[in-house]
Enzyme design. Structure first.
Site, PDB file in Angstrom:
ATOM      1  N   LYS A 574       0.821  -1.222   0.000  1.00  0.00           N
ATOM      2  CA  LYS A 574       0.000   0.000   0.000  1.00  0.00           C
ATOM      3  C   LYS A 574       0.854   1.270   0.000  1.00  0.00           C
ATOM      4  CE  LYS A 574      -3.835  -2.260   2.486  1.00  0.00           C
ATOM      5  NZ  LYS A 574      -5.022  -2.099   1.611  1.00  0.00           N
ATOM      6  N   LYS A 683     -15.139   6.077  -0.752  1.00  0.00           N
ATOM      7  CA  LYS A 683     -15.724   6.854   0.352  1.00  0.00           C
ATOM      8  C   LYS A 683     -15.233   8.292   0.330  1.00  0.00           C
ATOM      9  CE  LYS A 683     -15.789   2.554   2.936  1.00  0.00           C
ATOM     10  NZ  LYS A 683     -15.042   1.697   3.861  1.00  0.00           N
TER      11      LYS A 683
HETATM   12  C1  TH1 Z   1      -8.991  -6.523   0.610  1.00  0.00           C
HETATM   13  C2  TH1 Z   1      -8.210  -6.034  -0.576  1.00  0.00           C
HETATM   14  O1  TH1 Z   1      -6.863  -5.863  -0.241  1.00  0.00           O
HETATM   15  C3  TH1 Z   1      -8.796  -4.692  -1.029  1.00  0.00           C
HETATM   16  O2  TH1 Z   1      -8.168  -4.241  -2.194  1.00  0.00           O
HETATM   17  C4  TH1 Z   1     -10.279  -4.855  -1.296  1.00  0.00           C
HETATM   18  O3  TH1 Z   1     -10.875  -3.606  -1.552  1.00  0.00           O
HETATM   19  C5  TH1 Z   1     -10.981  -5.492  -0.104  1.00  0.00           C
HETATM   20  O4  TH1 Z   1     -10.358  -6.704   0.247  1.00  0.00           O
HETATM   21  C6  TH1 Z   1     -12.441  -5.787  -0.392  1.00  0.00           C
HETATM   22  O5  TH1 Z   1     -12.593  -6.467  -1.579  1.00  0.00           O
HETATM   23  C7  TH1 Z   1      -8.484  -7.765   1.235  1.00  0.00           C
HETATM   24  N1  TH1 Z   1      -8.463  -7.981   2.543  1.00  0.00           N
HETATM   25  C8  TH1 Z   1      -7.982  -9.203   2.876  1.00  0.00           C
HETATM   26  C9  TH1 Z   1      -7.863  -9.714   4.151  1.00  0.00           C
HETATM   27  C10 TH1 Z   1      -7.352 -10.992   4.356  1.00  0.00           C
HETATM   28  C11 TH1 Z   1      -6.955 -11.737   3.279  1.00  0.00           C
HETATM   29  C12 TH1 Z   1      -7.064 -11.242   1.995  1.00  0.00           C
HETATM   30  C13 TH1 Z   1      -7.585  -9.959   1.801  1.00  0.00           C
HETATM   31  S1  TH1 Z   1      -7.849  -9.060   0.363  1.00  0.00           S
HETATM   32  C14 TH1 Z   1      -7.246 -11.537   5.737  1.00  0.00           C
END
Ligand code: TH1
Length: 836
Positions: A574, A683
């Site tokens: 990020k 957002k």
């Molecule tokens: C997130 C992604 O990084 C993000 O880009 C995306 O907007 C969000 O999911 C919703 O789709 C993710 N969070 C996690 C958490 C864990 C494993 C994989 C991901 S991907 C624990």
């Protein structure tokens, strides 16, 4: 015809059944009632916390009544239902949201006023329900809000962690410390324990195939744990429709391990009862990393087994043959975390329902849908075979059988392609062998989707490429993420919401459920009076944030400055590092200037908020750098009027609700191809903040909606990243050559401008060597983009126009749109009207 009343005297029932309390006297009566009876308190000894609890309980009464009507209607109509399986639901606070969705905020404020309490103070008493890490968990929460608002029969299933995401403390040296989050400590008025809804879940033991010509096996022995349901009501927006989030708590089975009791081994019996309770005790705080911990697999199986048992019981109540299961049930898998549901459904069908293997597989693959949320290799779940063998022996057999039939089919389509078979096998060779959960989720599902256009393409061309070649591209598609405009505009930015309603000349009831309507306001960007109102609201939101920071942290913020915000989990991909190095560069540039020159500079305040996974030490080191840079900058009399920097500890949903409406610009600057979607980008834009970002995730689609001239993009593009990485390893160039500006920044850090330079070396070395995330490669392009932001901000009127255009083109990013795509193209679900 008229239904027969089910029990007792109809008149006695009907005369005594409660209706919603929606007027001020009724609400006050209900609140006081809860003060007196539920809390056993009185006007003499009621504080804000007690008043909040009484108000919350009275709102819950209303939710329960709507919930009852909704669930009764579902039972009567027998519609197809969808279940959203997510290990994380990052709900945040519930009271304000419920009041707004029920359209009772005014009445409640008036009532609490009469009782001597200020509603805004009461709202602050609530603890966040923080049962999630970040975007993935918050997405699940937005989808629940939209499902109820769109009147879709959708339930969520998750775990009731005793401790949510840890509370973040920052030591004076800038070190992140983690404290537990005992969010249930003050009682949780939003949940309803369902003591009648419990299931036994087995672990360990042995699995014996019957070998009687059927695929059946018997799984016995081991440890049994009880799953106990807690229900959380999910109110739709301006509708009676109220859905359910069912969270499981683990408990020891009563009478369990009688043997130890009988043997006089009391301690051992208590110990095993502790181990049962431990399953749902804590949310794993790792975002994007897997550790292969037994307890995590236990959580995953415990939750999917209880949820499936519950769905099957409900399905059986309608009396249809099991082969019709997929006509009544769709299950959405939120990432691979619930993938054990696939072998578990197979186990139930084959072992318990005596369904032939092929039929069972057909039912299974027509029931599940899999959403992938990341292509980062470290986040792809794999479970060691020996662990699976030990914990879930029957499921391992089933996974082996699924794999065998699957590989036979691959072999048939691509004869003799041994390498392909090895690549596609559910079992990865190695020591130990590992089960590839994303592959199991893929072949066990009807459809697979990514969460933004670019990401869905990457899923098809990278991690699941072979599966596209085998199954055809039709199974793979995209559903771009969305956010609920209720919480992320109406609730967090009430003034902007009111201005929109006034300018559209429609009640918010209309546009909050049809966010494309915002487009109608685009011409008002040219209206100076409208721009003035718009800008004043942004200014007041900045002051609200400054007030919050003053009262919580005792810091004084310059509200005349541009507010520049980056808030998200701390992860190298990020690139908070790029941001902080950019801040240092800005500081050095200011120091180079004369006092006169500085006066022409637009002041800027940079905000960070981010939690790092407790074991991710490079991420923690980056936090440490940010905190120490802030300490120097904010104390420098020459520059502090032009550049301030704040790291706000303990980022949460409720902090986001204050930060997001206050931002002028926000940063979404992941290395291209790494951020699947991002949702806070949506957002910020919806609240009139401009976007500075890379060509990644949903940034790209935001850019398409708002138009190139209203966003700031920079950096290498996804197709170029691979080559740059290759060069960074095999043809490395020194940072001095790639970016002299960055080289200077790195050298002042290591020379100790922000305290002992030595401690930052491991972080600096990630840039000097390998630079996997392209910090040095993108730095100059980033600095250039920041310059464009500065220049654009000089023209205030033009900036406000951009802000208006940004907010008004966010229609696509409503989670209502996203959830309707799932409902129509995936689940085949119809809305269910709830009669008044
Ligand atoms: C997130 C992604 O990084 C993000 O880009 C995306 O907007 C969000 O999911 C919703 O789709 C993710 N969070 C996690 C958490 C864990 C494993 C994989 C991901 S991907 C624990």
């Amino acid at each position: 015809g008229k239904e027969k009343w089910p029990r007792g005297d109809e008149k006695t029932w009907k005369e005594n059944m409660r209706a919603l309390e929606t007027d001020v006297p009724g609400i006050s009566r209900n609140i006081v009632n809860h003060v007196q009876t539920s809390l056993a308190r009185q006007a003499y000894n009621l504080d804000d916390l007690g008043a909040y609890q009484a108000a919350a309980l009275s709102v819950r009464d209303n939710l329960i009544l709507n919930w009852n009507d909704t669930q009764l209607q579902y039972t009567r109509k027998e519609p197809k239902r969808a279940y959203y399986l997510s290990l994380e639901f990052l709900m945040g606070r519930a009271l304000d949201n419920a009041l707004l969705n029920l359209d009772l905020k005014k009445q409640y404020s008036e009532s609490t006023d009469k009782l001597g309490f200020n509603m805004e103070d009461l709202l602050e008493q609530e603890r966040d329900a923080a049962l999630g890490n970040g975007g993935l968990g918050r997405l699940a929460a937005c989808y629940l809000d939209s499902s109820a608002s769109m009147e879709l029969p959708v339930w969520g299933y998750g775990l009731r962690y005793k401790y949510g995401i840890f509370q973040q403390l920052i030591s004076p040296e800038g070190q992140q410390l983690e404290a537990p989050d005992p969010w249930l400590e003050n009682q949780n008025p939003w949940e309803l324990p369902r003591l009648d809804v419990q299931y036994d879940v087995r672990f360990y033991g042995s699995a014996d195939r019957l070998n009687d010509g059927t695929p059946r096996a018997v799984w016995s022995g081991g440890q049994e744990v009880v799953a106990q349901a807690y229900d959380v009501m999910i109110p739709g927006c301006f509708t009676k429709s109220t859905n359910n989030l069912r969270l499981w708590e683990s408990k020891p089975k009563r009478g369990f391990d009688l043997n130890s009791f009988n043997a006089g081994d009391y301690e051992r019996a208590v110990e095993s009862s502790n181990s049962a309770s431990a399953i749902t005790s804590v949310l794993y705080p790792n975002d994007h990393t897997t550790f292969g911990k037994e307890l995590r697999l236990k959580q995953q199986y415990f939750w999917t087994a209880a949820s499936l048992a519950d769905m099957i019981r409900r399905f059986k109540n309608i009396g249809k043959p099991i082969t019709q299961f997929p006509e009544y049930v769709a299950i959405q898998l939120n990432d691979t975390h619930p993938t054990m549901a696939i072998p578990e459904l197979m186990r139930i069908l084959v072992d318990e329902e005596d369904v032939p293997w092929d039929t069972a597989w057909q039912i299974t693959t027509n029931t599940f849908f899999y959403t992938n949320h990341t292509v980062l290799p470290e986040a792809l779940e794999k479970w060691p075979v020996p662990l699976m063998q030990h914990l879930l022996p029957r499921h391992l057999q089933i996974i082996y059988d699924i794999n065998m039939y699957f590989l036979q089919a691959v072999e048939k389509k691509f004869p003799g392609d041994r390498e392909r078979l090895a690549r596609m096998s559910l079992i990865e060779e190695g020591f130990p062998q590992q089960i590839r959960m994303a592959f199991l989720a893929c072949i066990g599902s009807r459809k697979v989707n990514g969460v933004a256009e670019l990401h869905s393409e990457l899923v098809k061309t990278t991690i699941l490429k072979d599966f596209v070649e085998f199954e055809g591209a039709g199974k793979f598609s995209n559903v771009t993420n969305g956010i609920t405009p209720r919480r992320w505009l109406d609730q967090c930015n009430p003034e902007l919401s009111a201005l929109i309603s006034k300018s559209l000349n429609v009640p918010k009831q209309v546009w909050l459920k049809d966010l494309f309507m915002l487009k109608k306001l685009l011409p008002l960007a040219e209206d100076a009076a409208f721009r003035k109102e718009w800008a004043e609201i942004k200014q007041r939101n900045k002051e609200r944030l400054a007030h919050h920071v003053r009262t919580t942290l005792g810091l004084e913020i310059n509200t005349n400055a541009m507010f520049d915000v980056q808030i998200k989990r701390l992860h190298e991909y990020k690139r908070q590092s790029l941001n902080i190095l950019g801040v240092i560069h800005r500081y050095l540039t200011l120091k180079d200037m004369s006092a006169e020159e500085r006066k022409k500079v637009n002041p800027r305040v940079v905000f960070f908020a981010a939690k790092a996974a407790p074991g991710y030490w490079i991420a923690k080191l980056i936090i440490r750098l940010i905190v120490n840079v802030a300490r120097i900058l904010n104390a420098d009399p020459e520059t502090k009027d032009y550049l301030q920097l704040y790291f706000l500890p303990d980022y949460s949903v409720s902090l986001a609700e204050v930060l997001i409406p206050a931002s002028d610009i926000s940063q979404h600057i992941s290395t291209a191809g790494t951020e699947a979607s991002g949702t806070s980008n949506m957002k910020f834009c919806l609240n009139g903040g401009l976007l500075l970002g890379t060509v990644d995730g949903a940034n790209i689609e935001i850019g398409e909606e708002v138009g190139e001239s209203n966003v700031f993009f920079f950096g290498y593009l996804t197709p170029e990243v691979e080559q740059v990485r290759y060069n960074n390893i095999y043809h490395p160039r020194p940072v001095e050559e790639k970016s002299p500006a960055l080289a200077r920044v790195l050298s002042v850090v290591s020379q100790g401008m922000f305290g002992d330079g030595g401690i930052y070396e491991p972080f600096l070395n990630t840039i000097r060597q390998g630079d996997y995330y392209l910090i040095a490669d993108d730095f100059d392009s980033y600095i250039n983009a920041l310059k464009m932001v500065d220049d654009a901000y000089l023209d205030k009127e033009e900036w406000i126009k951009k802000s208006i255009r940004t907010a008004c083109t966010m229609g696509k990013f409503s989670s209502d749109r996203a959830i309707m795509e799932y409902a129509e193209s995936y689940w085949n679900l119809e809305p269910v009207k709830i009669p008044a």
